[in-house]
Scaffold this active site. Sequence first.
Site, PDB file in Angstrom:
ATOM      1  N   HIS A 161       1.907   4.355  -2.946  1.00 37.38           N
ATOM      2  CA  HIS A 161       1.954   5.815  -2.781  1.00 37.38           C
ATOM      3  C   HIS A 161       3.291   6.366  -3.284  1.00 37.38           C
ATOM      4  O   HIS A 161       3.334   7.334  -4.045  1.00 37.38           O
ATOM      5  CB  HIS A 161       1.800   6.189  -1.303  1.00 37.38           C
ATOM      6  N   HIS A 186       0.843  -1.208   0.000  1.00 31.09           N
ATOM      7  CA  HIS A 186       0.000   0.000   0.000  1.00 31.09           C
ATOM      8  C   HIS A 186       0.878   1.258   0.000  1.00 31.09           C
ATOM      9  O   HIS A 186       0.669   2.177  -0.804  1.00 31.09           O
ATOM     10  CB  HIS A 186      -0.897  -0.036   1.245  1.00 31.09           C
ATOM     11  N   GLU A 187       1.852   1.303   0.904  1.00 31.83           N
ATOM     12  CA  GLU A 187       2.707   2.491   1.008  1.00 31.83           C
ATOM     13  C   GLU A 187       3.653   2.608  -0.183  1.00 31.83           C
ATOM     14  O   GLU A 187       3.936   3.712  -0.649  1.00 31.83           O
ATOM     15  CB  GLU A 187       3.502   2.447   2.319  1.00 31.83           C
TER      16      GLU A 187
END
Length: 228
Positions: free
Chosen positions: A37, A33-34
């Site tokens: 980003h 998820h990170e």
Amino acid sequence: MLSLLLSGNFDFATVVSELLTVLLIIFLILPFHEWAHAFTASLLGDKQIKYRNRLTFNPINHIDPVGTLCMLLFGFGWAKPVPIDSRNFKHPKLGMAITALMGPVANLVAALVGLLIFKAIYYFAISFFLTTVGGYVYTFLSFYISCNISLAVFNLIPIPPLDGSKILFVFLPDRAVEFCYRYQQIFFIALFVLLYIGVFDGLLGWAVQGLYSGINFIASLPFMPFVS
């Protein structure tokens, strides 16, 4: 996990499957998820992101102790936010919104992969689910899929500092955005209070079910020729 243990209504297979899923979320999915980003921010112009040690799948670089504890106890949590300099984007607000959106999208991709594996077993080796090991795998995949979709929905709530707030900021004036950033810790505490008392239960449940239906439809497409 905590609510499951306190309820007393569980079996060994369920506890093991959910624990393994939570650990997978912590050490693989939250970093994914990170990373999403960070990778998106890099593509959009924040080239300094590679020097902040977040363009990696190494969980050590992403784990937040409090977020990890919440994930273990309550089934939802978070990793350390990726530091992004929106001034490096051609359109700062839009760039931040796209970057924020890619985190939940990563969770939905992870859920899709889980559903594809689930359906492959269902259509080609359904008897496997009737074995002891297959029962573990069934419970694991079910919880893994629901966790990823729930994390995507949770992060899309438009309350700072969640990803949904960055998407909302595209439509807000700069003064309102500055206000939200200034008091985001208060907003976050208020969010947990609202979640605890169940204010969002109906809306979040509807969103999770809607996303599940959509992803389930996409995951079913490759197996359409095998449906009798």
